[in-house]
Design an enzyme around this catalytic site. Structure first.
Site, short mmCIF file in Angstrom:
data_model
loop_
_atom_site.label_atom_id
_atom_site.label_comp_id
_atom_site.label_asym_id
_atom_site.label_seq_id
_atom_site.Cartn_x
_atom_site.Cartn_y
_atom_site.Cartn_z
CE LYS A 75 -4.24 -1.74 2.12
NZ LYS A 75 -5.19 -1.58 3.21
CG ASP A 112 -8.30 0.54 3.68
OD1 ASP A 112 -9.05 -0.40 3.37
OD2 ASP A 112 -7.06 0.44 3.68
CB ALA A 140 -6.32 -0.38 8.34
#
Ligand SMILES: NC(=O)c1ccc[n+]([C@@H]2O[C@H](COP(=O)([O-])OP(=O)(O)OC[C@H]3O[C@@H](n4cnc5c(N)ncnc54)[C@H](OP(=O)(O)O)[C@@H]3O)[C@@H](O)[C@H]2O)c1
Length: 266
Positions: A75, A112, A140
């Protein structure tokens, strides 16, 4: 449409991960996009960190690919490999969806946190005005912190094992949303309206410990766990026994689907 058929007409989305065996989001997004009438399939691909650059370069040339999801550990490393980032992905500093335009141009977004807020809203929980304790400042957790501040929480307290990471996130979120009170704190739910577990604790059924002292949870609080497997983590079981309102990891993932569809232009 015959769900089993994948042909040269099918729009393909990749989902790059390492490891790949835990990935379940591919099924959900395939079902969601097919349900609105597209001949579409999302395919998990096992891409190691050392092969990410080559995989992204290959994606540019895959003309029947609409893009790719990216998850652990890509990510953040994927950021400099893309042509463009949405303002949201730039602020958060990570990407979980890449759109491939017809000319091969790649744009990254991160849905997210926005997916969590959407999933919560769909379940009847508005974040606006809530005092929120966020446990975890990993990938996250970062995305959630910015989304919570954007949703207008009254106060956001971030607790993380690595305190320096929590401090860094507090600085970044308060610079982006100066009107929201953001600070670091300890993992104690007393006085909060909502507690959100964004650590990976709970993934193996709780044997790795709880992210918070469950004795501090009380009836009326909203307790969310973004861990997907098991569906009802030990934290959520304890919260349910104490009369809290529950939000599940699946609701966050479902909340992302419509956002991802719009971003991918499907
Ligand atoms: N439902 C959804 O849609 C969704 C979306 C994304 C992620 N997730 C889930 O969210 C979880 C976190 O993912 P991520 O991408 O943020 O991972 P990550 O970047 O690796 O972050 C892991 C977080 O967990 C903390 N942590 C790990 N082990 C710990 C321990 N033993 N004690 C205390 N804290 C610990 C880390 O703290 P340190 O910083 O101190 O290491 C960090 O805050 C995973 O379960 C993932 O599957 C769910």
């Amino acid at each position: 449409m015959d769900e089993r058929r994948i042909t040269g007409q099918t729009k393909i989305m990749l989902l790059m991960a390492d490891p790949v065996s835990h990935v379940v989001g591919s099924e959900a997004i395939t079902a969601f996009i097919r349900a609105v009438g597209h001949d579409f399939v999302c395919v998990p691909v096992h891409v190691g960190a050392q092969d990410l650059t080559a995989a992204i370069q290959a994606l540019r040339g895959f003309r029947n690919c609409v893009g790719s999801g990216v998850t652990i550990p890509h990510k953040i490393p994927v950021l400099p490999l893309l042509d463009e980032l949405t303002a949201r992905a730039r602020t958060i500093g990570s990407v979980n969806y890449i759109r491939r335009d017809q000319d091969g141009k790649l744009t990254g977004d991160n849905v997210d946190g926005a997916g969590f807020v959407r999933g919560a809203t769909e379940a009847g929980v508005q974040l606006n005005g809530l005092r929120v304790l966020l446990l975890g400042a990993g990938g996250a957790g970062r995305s959630l912190a910015f989304a919570f501040a954007e949703a207008g929480v009254a106060e956001l307290v971030i607790s993380n094992r690595d305190h320096a990471k929590a401090l860094g996130l507090v600085d970044a979120a308060s610079s982006a949303f100066p009107q929201v009170l953001v600070r670091t704190g300890v993992a104690d739910a007393t006085g909060f309206d909502m507690v959100v577990n964004a650590t990976s604790l709970g993934m193996v059924g709780g044997e790795d410990g709880d992210p918070i002292d469950i004795a501090t949870l009380s009836a009326g609080m909203v307790v969310a766990d973004i861990v997907m497997k098991p569906e009802k983590t030990r934290l959520l079981q304890a919260a349910e026994a104490r009369g809290c309102r529950l939000l599940f990891g699946r609701q966050m993932m479902d909340g992302q689907l419509a956002l991802a569809r719009a971003f991918l232009g499907l």
